[in-house]
Scaffold this motif. Structure first.
Motif, PDB file in Angstrom:
ATOM      1  N   ASN A 212       1.068  -1.555   0.131  1.00 26.36           N
ATOM      2  CA  ASN A 212       0.093   0.108  -0.526  1.00 26.36           C
ATOM      3  C   ASN A 212       0.728   1.233   0.102  1.00 26.36           C
ATOM      4  OD1 ASN A 212      -2.593  -1.389  -0.245  1.00 26.36           O
ATOM      5  ND2 ASN A 212      -2.134  -1.842   2.319  1.00 26.36           N
ATOM      6  N   TYR A 213       1.938   0.941   0.711  1.00 26.36           N
ATOM      7  CA  TYR A 213       3.454   2.061   0.747  1.00 26.36           C
ATOM      8  C   TYR A 213       3.584   2.658  -0.860  1.00 26.36           C
ATOM      9  CZ  TYR A 213       7.665   4.616   1.983  1.00 26.36           C
ATOM     10  OH  TYR A 213       8.131   5.635   1.811  1.00 26.36           O
ATOM     11  N   GLY A 221       2.662   4.107   6.555  1.00 25.39           N
ATOM     12  CA  GLY A 221       4.169   5.274   6.019  1.00 25.39           C
ATOM     13  C   GLY A 221       5.006   4.796   6.707  1.00 25.39           C
ATOM     14  N   ILE A 222       6.170   6.091   6.464  1.00 27.14           N
ATOM     15  CA  ILE A 222       7.541   6.305   7.558  1.00 27.14           C
ATOM     16  C   ILE A 222       7.776   7.180   8.305  1.00 27.14           C
ATOM     17  CG2 ILE A 222       8.234   3.849   5.695  1.00 27.14           C
ATOM     18  CD1 ILE A 222      10.192   6.128   4.925  1.00 27.14           C
ATOM     19  N   TYR A 223       8.689   7.574   8.660  1.00 29.24           N
ATOM     20  CA  TYR A 223       9.044   8.344   9.792  1.00 29.24           C
ATOM     21  C   TYR A 223      10.297   8.896   9.058  1.00 29.24           C
ATOM     22  CZ  TYR A 223       9.489  12.126  13.196  1.00 29.24           C
ATOM     23  OH  TYR A 223      10.120  13.056  13.649  1.00 29.24           O
ATOM     24  N   ASP A 224      10.569   9.784   9.255  1.00 26.11           N
ATOM     25  CA  ASP A 224      12.457  10.148   8.850  1.00 26.11           C
ATOM     26  C   ASP A 224      12.611  11.062  10.174  1.00 26.11           C
ATOM     27  OD1 ASP A 224      15.240  11.687   7.940  1.00 26.11           O
ATOM     28  OD2 ASP A 224      14.708  10.966   6.132  1.00 26.11           O
ATOM     29  N   ALA A 225      12.997  10.699  11.109  1.00 30.41           N
ATOM     30  CA  ALA A 225      13.137  11.182  11.983  1.00 30.41           C
ATOM     31  C   ALA A 225      14.978  12.286  12.328  1.00 30.41           C
ATOM     32  CB  ALA A 225      14.288  10.353  12.887  1.00 30.41           C
ATOM     33  N   LYS A 226      15.545  12.237  11.324  1.00 31.59           N
ATOM     34  CA  LYS A 226      16.399  13.114  11.203  1.00 31.59           C
ATOM     35  C   LYS A 226      15.883  14.930  10.084  1.00 31.59           C
ATOM     36  CE  LYS A 226      20.645  14.666   8.486  1.00 31.59           C
ATOM     37  NZ  LYS A 226      21.502  14.233   7.494  1.00 31.59           N
ATOM     38  N   THR A 227      14.539  14.030   9.210  1.00 31.50           N
ATOM     39  CA  THR A 227      14.190  15.659   8.799  1.00 31.50           C
ATOM     40  C   THR A 227      12.721  15.529   9.361  1.00 31.50           C
ATOM     41  OG1 THR A 227      12.716  14.349   7.259  1.00 31.50           O
ATOM     42  CG2 THR A 227      15.200  15.721   6.939  1.00 31.50           C
ATOM     43  N   LEU A 229      10.162  14.249   9.175  1.00 32.24           N
ATOM     44  CA  LEU A 229       9.196  14.045   7.621  1.00 32.24           C
ATOM     45  C   LEU A 229       8.489  13.413   7.679  1.00 32.24           C
ATOM     46  CD1 LEU A 229      10.835  16.271   4.495  1.00 32.24           C
ATOM     47  CD2 LEU A 229       8.811  17.674   6.612  1.00 32.24           C
ATOM     48  N   HIS A 230       6.714  13.050   7.943  1.00 32.81           N
ATOM     49  CA  HIS A 230       6.436  11.172   7.409  1.00 32.81           C
ATOM     50  C   HIS A 230       5.946  11.648   5.813  1.00 32.81           C
ATOM     51  CE1 HIS A 230       2.483   8.984   6.965  1.00 32.81           C
ATOM     52  NE2 HIS A 230       3.724   8.503   8.122  1.00 32.81           N
ATOM     53  N   TYR A 231       6.290   9.823   5.087  1.00 32.19           N
ATOM     54  CA  TYR A 231       5.969   9.542   4.291  1.00 32.19           C
ATOM     55  C   TYR A 231       4.841   8.738   4.184  1.00 32.19           C
ATOM     56  CZ  TYR A 231      10.249  12.538   3.197  1.00 32.19           C
ATOM     57  OH  TYR A 231      11.056  12.850   2.701  1.00 32.19           O
ATOM     58  N   ASP A 232       4.310   9.086   3.244  1.00 35.10           N
ATOM     59  CA  ASP A 232       2.549   7.742   2.994  1.00 35.10           C
ATOM     60  C   ASP A 232       3.113   7.476   1.699  1.00 35.10           C
ATOM     61  OD1 ASP A 232       1.527   8.911   1.187  1.00 35.10           O
ATOM     62  OD2 ASP A 232       0.069  10.539   2.278  1.00 35.10           O
ATOM     63  N   ASN A 233       3.515   7.451   0.894  1.00 35.49           N
ATOM     64  CA  ASN A 233       4.260   6.967  -0.260  1.00 35.49           C
ATOM     65  C   ASN A 233       5.495   6.555  -0.873  1.00 35.49           C
ATOM     66  OD1 ASN A 233       5.007   8.918  -2.719  1.00 35.49           O
ATOM     67  ND2 ASN A 233       3.167   9.675  -1.212  1.00 35.49           N
ATOM     68  N   MET A 234       6.492   5.756  -1.024  1.00 38.15           N
ATOM     69  CA  MET A 234       7.369   5.309  -1.664  1.00 38.15           C
ATOM     70  C   MET A 234       7.967   6.297  -2.757  1.00 38.15           C
ATOM     71  SD  MET A 234       9.863   2.218  -3.305  1.00 38.15           S
ATOM     72  CE  MET A 234       8.748   0.743  -1.122  1.00 38.15           C
ATOM     73  N   PHE A 235       7.203   7.072  -4.010  1.00 40.88           N
ATOM     74  CA  PHE A 235       7.431   7.514  -5.037  1.00 40.88           C
ATOM     75  C   PHE A 235       7.508   8.973  -4.915  1.00 40.88           C
ATOM     76  CE2 PHE A 235       5.915  10.631  -8.037  1.00 40.88           C
ATOM     77  CZ  PHE A 235       6.553   9.998  -9.086  1.00 40.88           C
ATOM     78  N   TYR A 236       7.528   9.808  -3.492  1.00 42.71           N
ATOM     79  CA  TYR A 236       7.958  10.964  -3.040  1.00 42.71           C
ATOM     80  C   TYR A 236       9.115  10.855  -1.851  1.00 42.71           C
ATOM     81  CZ  TYR A 236       3.803  14.116  -4.125  1.00 42.71           C
ATOM     82  OH  TYR A 236       2.797  15.005  -4.576  1.00 42.71           O
ATOM     83  N   ALA A 237       8.971   9.055  -1.621  1.00 39.66           N
ATOM     84  CA  ALA A 237      10.531   9.553  -0.827  1.00 39.66           C
ATOM     85  C   ALA A 237      11.637   8.816  -1.551  1.00 39.66           C
ATOM     86  CB  ALA A 237      10.191   7.849   0.419  1.00 39.66           C
TER      87      ALA A 237
END
Length: 385
Positions: A212-213, A221-227, A229-237
């Protein structure tokens, strides 16, 4: 009076023209796909105005004459060594394959090589920059640099660590080749082109990646601790991973454009996720996403642009079954699955409703307003005559 009227109409068209976001890759490794003239008809019906081809086939370039479709042509990897050592050959290639078709065929870019630095061919790594510079110098000598941009698409293989996105860097072995290339592209204001495929990432690790991601569907989704930022799709990531690598390399202002992305509708037994349902879901959701003309979490002000791979299923492509089944359209020009296009048939009320639902009423309203303006201008022209 008439000249002023035409200038007015042109101004209206310019003002109403918006930044493109959705293009397609028109691959032709097949013996059963429609002729280029029919492809132009297909693209116009689908309202696709940006196309990338992998060569500079004269039959294709002639077919796209006066079509209003903007094109990127390709200078194949097989030409890089020769072009890198000969400015004369670069000038001849540009004259024969680009200048000769301008301005009627709207060639807006030359992709010098494809996925060169992601390959294992070190000899090509060594000649890429020279080829890029000679092509650019040829354009400069012909006063075409304001019309035609130079680029070189990269695969994800140029990156080392890419998860989370903020940790992404270029592979150390590529640094002596990548950094000078980026420096030159920065000088001539060219973007970074990357082939980003959530399909390939998912296929490589289906047990640990939420499909689904990968498909733009509801997920944690995933959470980038450094920035933070949250990503709910791999394309943007994947796009932001490229931005992170560029920033680390010293090029934080360079734009990232997706030169290829897509999803296979069929694959071998070991090609997880290659189904018609998943291909439709990915491409349908991608089209909706790009229509919003927004940026990524890391670069919210830079509108995402992408070329979808590919226009047709290509029956002669080598490799696994998926390679021959990325097409939005089948070989006969009919749709592979429904994401709002109609194929080589007249537009229907159903497709219009799909476009309204998927792309938003606002865009339709703008198109309607533009149509009224142009109609008024044409009426005034008739009265003048």
């Amino acid at each position: 009076m008439i000249g002023d009227l035409f200038r007015f109409v042109a101004a209206v068209l310019t003002v109403n023209a918006s930044t493109w976001t959705y293009g397609v890759n028109y691959g032709r490794i097949a013996d059963n796909i429609p002729k280029p003239e029919s492809v132009v008809t297909l693209l116009k019906a689908a309202k696709i105005k940006n196309v990338r081809i992998y060569d500079a086939d004269h039959g294709v370039l002639k077919a796209f004459k006066n079509s209003g479709i903007e094109m990127i042509v390709g200078l194949g990897n097989e030409y890089l060594k020769d072009i890198s050592v000969s400015e004369d050959h670069a000038i001849s290639w540009v004259k024969e394959n680009v200048q000769a078709f301008l301005p009627a065929t709207q060639i807006r870019g030359i992709a010098v090589g494809n996925e060169v630095l992601g390959s294992t061919d070190v000899e090509l790594w060594e000649v890429l920059l020279g080829a890029v510079k000679n092509v650019y110098n040829a354009l400069s000598g012909l006063n075409l640099t304001n019309v035609v941009q130079v680029s070189s698409p990269h695969s994800e293989a140029v990156f080392g660590i890419s998860y989370p996105p903020s940790s992404c860097v270029f592979k150390e072995a590529l640094t002596p080749y990548m950094k000078p290339l980026l420096q030159f592209f920065s000088q001539i204001n060219s973007p970074f082109y990357v082939n980003a495929y959530p399909f390939l990432a998912y296929m490589s690790d289906p047990e640990h990646i939420d499909i689904n991601y990968a498909l733009f569907q509801s997920n944690s989704g995933i959470y980038d601790a450094k920035t933070k930022l949250h990503y709910d799709n791999m394309f943007y990531a994947q796009i932001d991973a490229a931005y992170a690598a560029l920033e680390t390399a010293g090029f934080p202002k360079m734009e990232v454009i997706v030169s290829e992305t897509g999803w296979a509708s069929r694959g071998d037994a070991n090609e997880a996720g290659a189904t018609v349902k998943n291909a439709r879901t990915y491409n349908h959701n991608l089209r909706k996403l790009l229509a919003k003309k927004k940026g990524t979490p890391l670069r919210p002000k830079i509108v995402v642009k992408a070329y979808v791979f590919a226009l047709f299923n290509e029956n002669l492509k080598p490799g696994p079954t998926s390679e021959r089944n990325f097409g939005l359209f089948k070989a006969d020009g009919s749709i592979s699955y429904d994401i709002g296009f109609t194929g080589l048939v007249p537009s229907s009320a159903v497709s219009s409703l799909l476009s309204l639902k998927d792309l938003g009423a606002e865009g339709c309203f703008r198109s309607y307003s533009l149509l009224l303006t142009i109609s008024a201008a044409i009426l005034l022209l008739n009265l003048t005559w």
